[in-house]
Design a protein around this motif. Structure first.
Motif, PDB file in Angstrom:
ATOM      1  N   ASP A  63       0.815  -1.232   0.000  1.00  0.00           N
ATOM      2  CA  ASP A  63       0.000   0.000   0.000  1.00  0.00           C
ATOM      3  C   ASP A  63       0.839   1.270   0.000  1.00  0.00           C
ATOM      4  OD1 ASP A  63      -2.527   1.712   0.782  1.00  0.00           O
ATOM      5  OD2 ASP A  63      -0.962   2.199   2.241  1.00  0.00           O
ATOM      6  N   ALA A  64       1.959   1.272   0.722  1.00  0.00           N
ATOM      7  CA  ALA A  64       2.694   2.533   0.948  1.00  0.00           C
ATOM      8  C   ALA A  64       3.023   3.201  -0.381  1.00  0.00           C
ATOM      9  CB  ALA A  64       3.976   2.262   1.724  1.00  0.00           C
ATOM     10  N   GLY A  65       2.887   4.516  -0.417  1.00  0.00           N
ATOM     11  CA  GLY A  65       3.219   5.241  -1.639  1.00  0.00           C
ATOM     12  C   GLY A  65       3.345   6.722  -1.356  1.00  0.00           C
ATOM     13  N   ILE A  66       4.043   7.418  -2.252  1.00  0.00           N
ATOM     14  CA  ILE A  66       4.158   8.876  -2.144  1.00  0.00           C
ATOM     15  C   ILE A  66       3.779   9.486  -3.485  1.00  0.00           C
ATOM     16  CG2 ILE A  66       5.871   8.905  -0.286  1.00  0.00           C
ATOM     17  CD1 ILE A  66       8.055   9.326  -2.414  1.00  0.00           C
ATOM     18  N   ASN A  67       3.328  10.731  -3.449  1.00  0.00           N
ATOM     19  CA  ASN A  67       2.929  11.426  -4.670  1.00  0.00           C
ATOM     20  C   ASN A  67       3.388  12.873  -4.565  1.00  0.00           C
ATOM     21  OD1 ASN A  67       1.743  12.454  -6.940  1.00  0.00           O
ATOM     22  ND2 ASN A  67      -0.371  12.051  -6.316  1.00  0.00           N
ATOM     23  N   ARG A  68       4.558  13.157  -5.148  1.00  0.00           N
ATOM     24  CA  ARG A  68       5.075  14.539  -5.105  1.00  0.00           C
ATOM     25  C   ARG A  68       4.698  15.219  -6.422  1.00  0.00           C
ATOM     26  NH1 ARG A  68      10.199  12.757  -2.101  1.00  0.00           N
ATOM     27  NH2 ARG A  68       9.238  12.143  -0.118  1.00  0.00           N
ATOM     28  N   VAL A  69       3.783  16.163  -6.333  1.00  0.00           N
ATOM     29  CA  VAL A  69       3.254  16.813  -7.534  1.00  0.00           C
ATOM     30  C   VAL A  69       4.136  18.004  -7.904  1.00  0.00           C
ATOM     31  CG1 VAL A  69       1.256  18.003  -8.511  1.00  0.00           C
ATOM     32  CG2 VAL A  69       0.913  16.070  -6.948  1.00  0.00           C
ATOM     33  N   GLU A  70       4.821  17.876  -9.043  1.00  0.00           N
ATOM     34  CA  GLU A  70       5.694  18.963  -9.522  1.00  0.00           C
ATOM     35  C   GLU A  70       5.789  18.868 -11.037  1.00  0.00           C
ATOM     36  OE1 GLU A  70       9.476  19.281  -6.759  1.00  0.00           O
ATOM     37  OE2 GLU A  70       8.308  17.517  -6.249  1.00  0.00           O
ATOM     38  N   ASP A  71       6.050  20.006 -11.687  1.00  0.00           N
ATOM     39  CA  ASP A  71       6.202  19.986 -13.146  1.00  0.00           C
ATOM     40  C   ASP A  71       7.382  19.104 -13.538  1.00  0.00           C
ATOM     41  OD1 ASP A  71       4.098  21.665 -13.407  1.00  0.00           O
ATOM     42  OD2 ASP A  71       5.320  23.488 -13.564  1.00  0.00           O
ATOM     43  N   PHE A  72       7.218  18.382 -14.626  1.00  0.00           N
ATOM     44  CA  PHE A  72       8.258  17.432 -15.050  1.00  0.00           C
ATOM     45  C   PHE A  72       9.569  18.133 -15.395  1.00  0.00           C
ATOM     46  CE2 PHE A  72      10.249  14.803 -18.450  1.00  0.00           C
ATOM     47  CZ  PHE A  72      10.701  13.806 -17.598  1.00  0.00           C
ATOM     48  N   ALA A  73       9.487  19.281 -16.065  1.00  0.00           N
ATOM     49  CA  ALA A  73      10.708  19.965 -16.542  1.00  0.00           C
ATOM     50  C   ALA A  73      11.664  20.283 -15.395  1.00  0.00           C
ATOM     51  CB  ALA A  73      10.338  21.242 -17.275  1.00  0.00           C
ATOM     52  N   SER A  74      11.109  20.493 -14.206  1.00  0.00           N
ATOM     53  CA  SER A  74      11.993  20.848 -13.081  1.00  0.00           C
ATOM     54  C   SER A  74      11.877  19.825 -11.944  1.00  0.00           C
ATOM     55  CB  SER A  74      11.631  22.243 -12.575  1.00  0.00           C
ATOM     56  OG  SER A  74      10.244  22.283 -12.294  1.00  0.00           O
ATOM     57  N   ASP A  79      13.311  13.625  -5.646  1.00  0.00           N
ATOM     58  CA  ASP A  79      11.899  13.232  -5.640  1.00  0.00           C
ATOM     59  C   ASP A  79      11.641  12.123  -6.653  1.00  0.00           C
ATOM     60  OD1 ASP A  79      11.373  14.996  -3.658  1.00  0.00           O
ATOM     61  OD2 ASP A  79      10.357  16.479  -4.893  1.00  0.00           O
ATOM     62  N   LEU A  80      12.342  12.216  -7.802  1.00  0.00           N
ATOM     63  CA  LEU A  80      12.177  11.186  -8.834  1.00  0.00           C
ATOM     64  C   LEU A  80      12.633   9.828  -8.281  1.00  0.00           C
ATOM     65  CD1 LEU A  80      11.507  10.520 -11.782  1.00  0.00           C
ATOM     66  CD2 LEU A  80      13.818  11.187 -12.397  1.00  0.00           C
ATOM     67  N   GLU A  81      13.831   9.824  -7.681  1.00  0.00           N
ATOM     68  CA  GLU A  81      14.375   8.562  -7.149  1.00  0.00           C
ATOM     69  C   GLU A  81      13.505   8.021  -6.016  1.00  0.00           C
ATOM     70  OE1 GLU A  81      18.432   9.603  -6.294  1.00  0.00           O
ATOM     71  OE2 GLU A  81      18.774   9.914  -8.441  1.00  0.00           O
ATOM     72  N   GLU A  82      13.040   8.909  -5.139  1.00  0.00           N
ATOM     73  CA  GLU A  82      12.252   8.432  -3.986  1.00  0.00           C
ATOM     74  C   GLU A  82      10.885   7.917  -4.426  1.00  0.00           C
ATOM     75  OE1 GLU A  82      14.457  10.971  -0.465  1.00  0.00           O
ATOM     76  OE2 GLU A  82      12.307  11.261  -0.727  1.00  0.00           O
ATOM     77  N   THR A  83      10.318   8.536  -5.466  1.00  0.00           N
ATOM     78  CA  THR A  83       9.009   8.064  -5.954  1.00  0.00           C
ATOM     79  C   THR A  83       9.159   6.686  -6.600  1.00  0.00           C
ATOM     80  OG1 THR A  83       8.333  10.351  -6.305  1.00  0.00           O
ATOM     81  CG2 THR A  83       7.033   8.670  -7.429  1.00  0.00           C
ATOM     82  N   LEU A  84      10.195   6.529  -7.442  1.00  0.00           N
ATOM     83  CA  LEU A  84      10.422   5.221  -8.077  1.00  0.00           C
ATOM     84  C   LEU A  84      10.684   4.149  -7.026  1.00  0.00           C
ATOM     85  CD1 LEU A  84      12.635   6.415 -11.074  1.00  0.00           C
ATOM     86  CD2 LEU A  84      10.406   5.320 -11.273  1.00  0.00           C
ATOM     87  N   GLN A  85      11.521   4.488  -6.041  1.00  0.00           N
ATOM     88  CA  GLN A  85      11.892   3.506  -5.010  1.00  0.00           C
ATOM     89  C   GLN A  85      10.681   3.113  -4.147  1.00  0.00           C
ATOM     90  OE1 GLN A  85      14.617   1.729  -4.264  1.00  0.00           O
ATOM     91  NE2 GLN A  85      13.700   0.899  -2.385  1.00  0.00           N
ATOM     92  N   THR A  86       9.946   4.115  -3.658  1.00  0.00           N
ATOM     93  CA  THR A  86       8.847   3.822  -2.725  1.00  0.00           C
ATOM     94  C   THR A  86       7.694   3.113  -3.435  1.00  0.00           C
ATOM     95  OG1 THR A  86       9.398   5.876  -1.564  1.00  0.00           O
ATOM     96  CG2 THR A  86       7.294   4.851  -1.007  1.00  0.00           C
ATOM     97  N   ASN A  87       7.322   3.620  -4.612  1.00  0.00           N
ATOM     98  CA  ASN A  87       6.078   3.141  -5.239  1.00  0.00           C
ATOM     99  C   ASN A  87       6.271   1.916  -6.114  1.00  0.00           C
ATOM    100  OD1 ASN A  87       5.256   5.543  -4.140  1.00  0.00           O
ATOM    101  ND2 ASN A  87       4.410   6.413  -6.002  1.00  0.00           N
ATOM    102  N   LEU A  88       7.501   1.706  -6.610  1.00  0.00           N
ATOM    103  CA  LEU A  88       7.670   0.605  -7.574  1.00  0.00           C
ATOM    104  C   LEU A  88       8.745  -0.408  -7.166  1.00  0.00           C
ATOM    105  CD1 LEU A  88       6.712  -0.552 -10.262  1.00  0.00           C
ATOM    106  CD2 LEU A  88       8.375   0.913 -11.424  1.00  0.00           C
ATOM    107  N   ILE A  89       9.954   0.085  -6.870  1.00  0.00           N
ATOM    108  CA  ILE A  89      11.036  -0.857  -6.550  1.00  0.00           C
ATOM    109  C   ILE A  89      10.734  -1.590  -5.239  1.00  0.00           C
ATOM    110  CG2 ILE A  89      13.533  -1.140  -6.161  1.00  0.00           C
ATOM    111  CD1 ILE A  89      13.024   0.026  -8.905  1.00  0.00           C
ATOM    112  N   SER A  90      10.281  -0.841  -4.227  1.00  0.00           N
ATOM    113  CA  SER A  90      10.096  -1.495  -2.919  1.00  0.00           C
ATOM    114  C   SER A  90       9.007  -2.580  -2.950  1.00  0.00           C
ATOM    115  CB  SER A  90       9.865  -0.467  -1.800  1.00  0.00           C
ATOM    116  OG  SER A  90       8.530  -0.025  -1.760  1.00  0.00           O
ATOM    117  N   PRO A  91       7.848  -2.352  -3.606  1.00  0.00           N
ATOM    118  CA  PRO A  91       6.884  -3.466  -3.668  1.00  0.00           C
ATOM    119  C   PRO A  91       7.436  -4.682  -4.411  1.00  0.00           C
ATOM    120  CG  PRO A  91       5.903  -1.444  -4.563  1.00  0.00           C
ATOM    121  CD  PRO A  91       7.299  -1.108  -4.167  1.00  0.00           C
ATOM    122  N   ILE A  92       8.234  -4.422  -5.470  1.00  0.00           N
ATOM    123  CA  ILE A  92       8.799  -5.554  -6.227  1.00  0.00           C
ATOM    124  C   ILE A  92       9.775  -6.327  -5.343  1.00  0.00           C
ATOM    125  CG2 ILE A  92      10.289  -6.169  -8.186  1.00  0.00           C
ATOM    126  CD1 ILE A  92       8.982  -3.867  -9.777  1.00  0.00           C
TER     127      ILE A  92
END
Ligand SMILES: NC(=O)c1ccc[n+]([C@@H]2O[C@H](COP(=O)([O-])OP(=O)(O)OC[C@H]3O[C@@H](n4cnc5c(N)ncnc54)[C@H](OP(=O)(O)O)[C@@H]3O)[C@@H](O)[C@H]2O)c1
Length: 222
Positions: A63-74, A79-92
């Protein structure tokens, strides 16, 4: 679910907490590691937690997840690494650590908490959408691999749910406007998501696997 052991990540609040409470009512024995016990940002912490487990896990809720809302260009690297790690790598990684036991016992129920933003998107949510779409692909791929062992793997994709995460990313005014765009005219309560998860990981579910079930009050049907 009596005699079944259920591990729920993200159970300190929000949807994860409601899921843990529902599975507890259903009779499961609960493992609800806090961030201190298993920090999903750290693969070492995940591996250490798995190694220290003394009982077999029959039901896993990622269930655990994070959602950091920011424009992609910046979008910041961190935040990119932490979102990938928390939401995708860690469940896998967590699932990979627990699946050998499920294969041996020929029983398992896994539910990944995805999001409608895995199917549709909205500005500022690119990394989040990428991780949740990845979670859906993970769900399907694992489901076909482990189906012969009576292990059922599904995802639930909530729309707007009344939790801290939703309030962090939307003002009260935003939420008023959002309510008007949802056919059910309201946000979901975490308990409504928990009841669906409860069915998916119960012994009542004997054949539904590999699916991503949208639970969004009709939002994505428009
Ligand atoms: N709310 C919504 O509208 C909505 C809609 C669709 C999907 N979802 C998904 O549903 C899930 C739960 O959302 P929510 O709204 O209930 O979120 P929430 O209220 O913000 O709770 C997030 C949970 O994840 C845990 N967590 C985050 N990072 C962690 C880490 N590094 N290690 C261990 N635990 C960590 C938090 O623990 P701490 O207490 O330690 O921070 C907390 O228990 C998420 O995957 C989210 O993407 C939510």
């Amino acid at each position: 679910m009596t005699q079944r052991v259920a591990l729920v990540t993200g159970a300190s609040r929000g949807i994860g907490k409601a899921i843990a409470e529902q599975l507890g009512k259903d009779g499961a024995r609960l493992l609800v590691p806090s961030r201190k016990e298993m920090d999903l940002l750290s693969n070492r912490s995940i591996d250490t937690y798995i190694d220290a487990l003394t009982e077999p896990v029959d039901i896993l809720i990622n269930d655990a997840g994070i959602n950091r809302v920011e424009d992609f260009a910046s979008y910041p690297d961190r935040d990119l690494e932490e979102t990938l790690q928390t939401n995708l790598i860690s469940p896998i990684r967590l699932t990979r650590g627990l699946i050998p036991g499920m294969l041996r016992r020929k029983y398992g129920r896994i539910v990944n908490v995805s999001s409608i933003w895995s199917i549709i998107s909205k500005p500022g949510r690119l990394p989040y959408s990428v991780t949740k779409s990845g979670l859906n692909a993970f769900t399907r791929s694992l489901a076909v691999e482990v189906a012969p062992y009576n292990i059922l793997v599904n995802a639930v994709a909530p729309g707007y749910v009344n939790t801290e995460l939703t309030r962090q990313n939307n003002t009260e005014q935003d939420l008023d406007n959002i309510r008007k765009t949802i056919p059910m005219q309201r946000l979901a309560e975490p308990e409504e998501i928990a009841r669906l998860v409860s069915f998916l990981c119960s012994e009542e579910n004997t054949y539904l696997t590999g699916q991503c079930l949208l639970i969004d009050g009709g939002y994505t049907c428009q």
